[in-house]
Structures are given as structure tokens and as C-alpha cells.
Design a protein around this motif. Structure first.
Motif, mmCIF file in Angstrom:
data_model
loop_
_atom_site.group_PDB
_atom_site.id
_atom_site.type_symbol
_atom_site.label_atom_id
_atom_site.label_comp_id
_atom_site.label_asym_id
_atom_site.label_seq_id
_atom_site.Cartn_x
_atom_site.Cartn_y
_atom_site.Cartn_z
ATOM 1 N N LEU A 32 1.028 -1.196 -0.072
ATOM 2 C CA LEU A 32 -0.071 -0.144 0.144
ATOM 3 C C LEU A 32 0.780 1.281 0.030
ATOM 4 C CD1 LEU A 32 -3.182 0.390 0.029
ATOM 5 C CD2 LEU A 32 -2.875 0.681 2.527
ATOM 6 N N ALA A 33 2.017 1.152 0.855
ATOM 7 C CA ALA A 33 3.036 2.224 0.581
ATOM 8 C C ALA A 33 3.272 2.633 -0.441
ATOM 9 C CB ALA A 33 4.022 2.059 1.712
ATOM 10 N N GLY A 34 3.751 1.687 -1.224
ATOM 11 C CA GLY A 34 4.305 1.818 -2.486
ATOM 12 C C GLY A 34 3.131 2.204 -3.589
ATOM 13 N N LEU A 35 2.142 1.602 -3.564
ATOM 14 C CA LEU A 35 1.015 1.857 -4.313
ATOM 15 C C LEU A 35 0.638 3.253 -4.309
ATOM 16 C CD1 LEU A 35 -1.139 0.508 -6.403
ATOM 17 C CD2 LEU A 35 -2.703 0.412 -4.419
ATOM 18 N N LEU A 36 0.503 3.823 -3.139
ATOM 19 C CA LEU A 36 -0.064 5.321 -2.845
ATOM 20 C C LEU A 36 1.029 6.429 -2.702
ATOM 21 C CD1 LEU A 36 -2.714 4.193 -0.235
ATOM 22 C CD2 LEU A 36 -2.922 4.866 -2.878
ATOM 23 N N HIS A 37 2.366 5.949 -2.941
ATOM 24 C CA HIS A 37 3.351 6.949 -2.618
ATOM 25 C C HIS A 37 3.348 8.411 -3.238
ATOM 26 C CE1 HIS A 37 5.594 5.391 -5.936
ATOM 27 N NE2 HIS A 37 6.438 6.416 -5.897
ATOM 28 N N ASP A 38 3.006 8.327 -4.521
ATOM 29 C CA ASP A 38 2.920 9.652 -5.509
ATOM 30 C C ASP A 38 1.475 9.949 -5.625
ATOM 31 O OD1 ASP A 38 5.437 10.008 -5.785
ATOM 32 O OD2 ASP A 38 5.611 8.843 -7.820
ATOM 33 N N ILE A 39 0.561 9.745 -4.605
ATOM 34 C CA ILE A 39 -0.798 9.994 -4.770
ATOM 35 C C ILE A 39 -1.113 11.828 -5.074
ATOM 36 C CG2 ILE A 39 -1.219 10.501 -2.157
ATOM 37 C CD1 ILE A 39 -3.889 8.482 -4.211
ATOM 38 N N ASP A 40 -0.121 12.594 -4.738
ATOM 39 C CA ASP A 40 -0.372 14.035 -4.887
ATOM 40 C C ASP A 40 0.372 14.325 -6.030
ATOM 41 O OD1 ASP A 40 2.508 13.836 -4.367
ATOM 42 O OD2 ASP A 40 2.364 14.894 -2.452
ATOM 43 N N TYR A 41 0.786 13.515 -6.868
ATOM 44 C CA TYR A 41 1.657 14.129 -8.016
ATOM 45 C C TYR A 41 1.067 15.053 -9.154
ATOM 46 C CZ TYR A 41 6.300 13.862 -10.116
ATOM 47 O OH TYR A 41 7.451 14.321 -10.680
ATOM 48 N N GLU A 42 -0.233 14.798 -9.183
ATOM 49 C CA GLU A 42 -0.889 15.502 -10.221
ATOM 50 C C GLU A 42 -1.500 16.796 -9.403
ATOM 51 O OE1 GLU A 42 -3.448 13.124 -12.643
ATOM 52 O OE2 GLU A 42 -1.793 12.258 -13.463
ATOM 53 N N ILE A 43 -1.877 16.643 -8.288
ATOM 54 C CA ILE A 43 -2.105 17.902 -7.345
ATOM 55 C C ILE A 43 -1.104 18.975 -7.257
ATOM 56 C CG2 ILE A 43 -3.174 18.659 -5.131
ATOM 57 C CD1 ILE A 43 -4.597 15.501 -5.219
ATOM 58 N N VAL A 44 -0.042 18.542 -6.971
ATOM 59 C CA VAL A 44 1.022 19.605 -6.538
ATOM 60 C C VAL A 44 1.889 20.060 -7.680
ATOM 61 C CG1 VAL A 44 1.504 18.426 -4.136
ATOM 62 C CG2 VAL A 44 2.936 17.706 -6.033
ATOM 63 N N LYS A 45 1.659 19.202 -8.787
ATOM 64 C CA LYS A 45 2.142 19.381 -10.224
ATOM 65 C C LYS A 45 3.143 20.562 -10.175
ATOM 66 C CE LYS A 45 0.658 17.978 -14.492
ATOM 67 N NZ LYS A 45 -0.388 17.341 -15.391
#
Ligand SMILES: [Fe+2]
Length: 184
Positions: A46-59
Motif C-alpha cells: 500500500l505504501a508503494g501503491l500510494l506514495h505518489d498520490i499527490d503528484y498531479e495535485i502539486v504538479k
């Protein structure tokens, strides 16, 4: 949070298929490392799956990358230790990874990029055509996939007590095991 819920959350926040594949690759390696260290495979995955969850938000503001993600995951009810692993994985914050989970995510993130780049220059463009030695050689070629931070990958030795060759072998096998999902 279950894996199904995690994947749903990821897809709600990330539209780039390449980024989703990167998250799946990171998940696969984290699961393999959890098995290696006798840790909880579901939680590490789960940590791996979700680690970049904010990437498109903080763009446009990468200084917030991973800090925002950790807050999002905390708000979604994800366990604190996973949120912290996500928070420290962005080396630009200079927060030293402390737990085995944090250290594993930290070194795994750039390894996925090196393996993808090594596969894409093969005629087959498939990870099945790669051996650990190929990845090791690519790691030594500074001009190859310049964006990949070799120094962080190499930290597997001091942080995880894993020889570089062994870490690469674990990572490559993990990605080969989900080659269909990665389209590689
Ligand atoms: Fe990442």
C-alpha cells in the motif's frame, strides 16, 4: 485500507497511465521487499501503491510533493507509519528515512525508473528481456536515464543491508511478475 480501496483512491487522483504504472511497479517491489524482510506485505504494498498520490495535485510545486500526499492519506485513514514513509520518500525534504518501511520506499522509488528505462531501449521493450546484470550496467552508465538518482538506489546497502545486486534482482523479478499490468 485494502488494496482495492487503495487502487481506487490512486485512480481517483492520478490520470497519467505511466504514473499509475510507476505506482504499481513500486508496489510490486515493496511487496517483494516485505517478503524478504518478513514484514507485512499488504501494508508495504500500500505504501508503494500510494506514495505518489499527490503528484498531479502539486504538479507545479514539487516542494509540496509527498507532504501533501501524506496529508491526503492521513485524511483517508491510512496508517500513520505508511503516511510517514510517503512523507519522507521525497529526498528534497531532507527527512532521513528511519524505519525499514521508510528506507525501503526511499530506495525503491528510483529503481523502478531505471528498470523501465532499461526495458524501453530493448528491441522487445519488455522487462522479460532483462537480467540483473543489465540493470547494474545501466546504473553505471551516467548518461543513461539521467533523471534516475543512482545515489539513492545505492543506499540499499547501508539502509537495508542489501547488496546492490541483490536489491536489483528483487526489484527486477518483482516488476517481471507484473509485466502484463506494466505493459512492459
Ligand atoms: Fe515515485
Amino acid at each position: 485500507m485494502t488494496r482495492t480501496e487503495g487502487l481506487k483512491l490512486l485512480k481517483e487522483n492520478i490520470s497519467s497511465q505511466n504514473l499509475i504504472k510507476h505506482c504499481l511497479a513500486t508496489e510490486a517491489i515493496m511487496r517483494a521487499l516485505a517478503r524478504h524482510f518478513n514484514e507485512d506485505e499488504e501494508r508495504w504494498g500500500l505504501a508503494g501503491l500510494l506514495h505518489d498520490i499527490d503528484y498531479e495535485i502539486v504538479k507545479n510545486d514539487l516542494s509540496q510533493h509527498s507532504l501533501t500526499g501524506a496529508k491526503m492519506l492521513d485524511a483517508a485513514g491510512v496508517d500513520k507509519d505508511i503516511c510517514q514513509a510517503v512523507r519522507v520518500h521525497n529526498e528534497n525534504h531532507g527527512i532521513p528515512p528511519e524505519t525499514l518501511l521508510e528506507k525501503s520506499l526511499f530506495v525503491t522509488d528510483p529503481l523502478t525508473g531505471l528498470i523501465v528505462a532499461a526495458a524501453l531501449v530493448l528491441p522487445s521493450k519488455k522487462v522479460a528481456g532483462l537480467a540483473p546484470e543489465n540493470i547494474l550496467n545501466r546504473l553505471g552508465e551516467k548518461a543513461f536515464a539521467r533523471g534516475v538518482n543512482r545515489e539513492i538506489i545505492k543506499k540499499c546497502e547501508e539502509l537495508l543491508n542489501l547488496k546492490l545486486e541483490e536489491f536489483i534482482e528483487i526489484g527486477l523479478k518483482a516488476m517481471q511478475s507484473i509485466s502484463g499490468e506494466l505493459g512492459l
